[in-house]
Design an enzyme around this catalytic site. Sequence first.
Site, PDB file in Angstrom:
ATOM      1  N   GLU A  83      -3.588   7.416  -4.033  1.00 30.08           N
ATOM      2  CA  GLU A  83      -3.129   6.368  -3.451  1.00 30.08           C
ATOM      3  C   GLU A  83      -2.809   5.071  -4.725  1.00 30.08           C
ATOM      4  O   GLU A  83      -3.592   5.055  -5.645  1.00 30.08           O
ATOM      5  CB  GLU A  83      -4.675   5.705  -2.660  1.00 30.08           C
ATOM      6  N   TYR A  88       0.795  -1.244   0.039  1.00 29.77           N
ATOM      7  CA  TYR A  88      -0.047  -0.114   0.023  1.00 29.77           C
ATOM      8  C   TYR A  88       0.923   1.311  -0.095  1.00 29.77           C
ATOM      9  O   TYR A  88       1.793   1.346   0.802  1.00 29.77           O
ATOM     10  CB  TYR A  88      -0.868   0.050   1.284  1.00 29.77           C
TER      11      TYR A  88
END
Length: 387
Positions: free
Chosen positions: A197, A108
Amino acid sequence: MKIHEYQARELLADAGVPVPASSVVENVDQAVQAYDKIGGMVVVKAQVFAGGRGKAGFVKLCNTADEVKTAAEFMFNNRMISNQTGPEGVEAKKLLVAKAVDIESEYYMAVVLDRTKRCPVVMVSREGGVEIEVVADENPDAIVKQWLDPHLGLMGFQVTKLVAALGLTEKDQIKAAGKVLRGLVKVFYQYDCALAEINPLIRTPEGEILAIDAKMNFDDNAVFRHKRLQEMFDPSEENPKELRAQEHNLTYIDLDGNIGCLVNGAGLAMGTMDLIKLHGGEPANFLDVGGSVTKEGAIEAFRIILDDPEVTGVLVNIFGGIAKCDTIAEALIAAANEIGFKVPVVVRLEGTNVERARELLKEANIDQLIPADDLTDAAKKVCAKVA
Ligand code: GDP
Ligand code: MN
């Protein structure tokens, strides 16, 4: 403002982040054609403004044209319901057909604005994939953060720290992950993101580092200075009432209740909603017509509110400072003549030209118009009317 995954992939690719090849399609035939071009294993992904697609069945790995056809039919014919959508779900108007990759690890990587610290924060985790929210809740230490100086941006030592947290050991992979991080931060600054993101960033068994899903939100107040973002804007994904209001310089936010609110000034609008709630009602919207509202703007505001079938009563609350009460009164009369008030409209006016406004309204003798003495009186009256 939000953009779709396929658009976020473009911005990342331009910033030097490796992203697998893909095509965007708008129907099943195009999806099959895209498969014929890409070949091998592909992943078909619904392009919607909500995450949790994998779990909802809207990210599908396919090995043949037939599988692509089935997946595309499913995604175009069903609404996607995930923990990020309401129970009514969302419709996919576009799909992404991307070259699929073999995954060894999922990571992530994100940059968001930290409002408390007033600077961007970069977050990375070696536990990327579908449920980063769960990681954040249950194992927050697995998310490593670095705050960025707004002027200096991402510093070399921060890259080193963040990439180390991913647990990569091969030198070229460490370098590749650093490049992705720099690319992501570059996009964040370049386009005035509120969020940028990559989830997941993946490592293939061959040691390649690739971004296979991306999400970006932008500061609405900065979109005017990014032509590229304006071109990416997808009006079909926006609330049509909110768009219509924007065109008339009205600040409008759709809410779930049944009392339509027409107010000048954001603070007064908040206060009005509070009083409605205090007296047991639920606002159907937040509508700020602004300080310098024109008659036309105010009429449009009435149209938007009265077009909403959920609205069973309206509260007009105007404090005439720069905006003049008689302008609003004229707009009320014009709106009543044009649309006709089928629901009670409680009106509280105070301030500049209020006497003239009251005279106008009295002369017009509008059906369903209920004058109020003050704001509490107005809130009580409208709540009683819709109860
Ligand atoms: P999201 O659920 O909306 O966040 O959609 P993602 O694009 O992140 O996909 C969800 C999950 O599907 C990923 O975490 C992967 O596990 C899997 N996935 C997506 N693309 C691929 C791919 O190309 N190959 C493989 N093997 N899995 C993939
Ligand atoms: Mn994802």
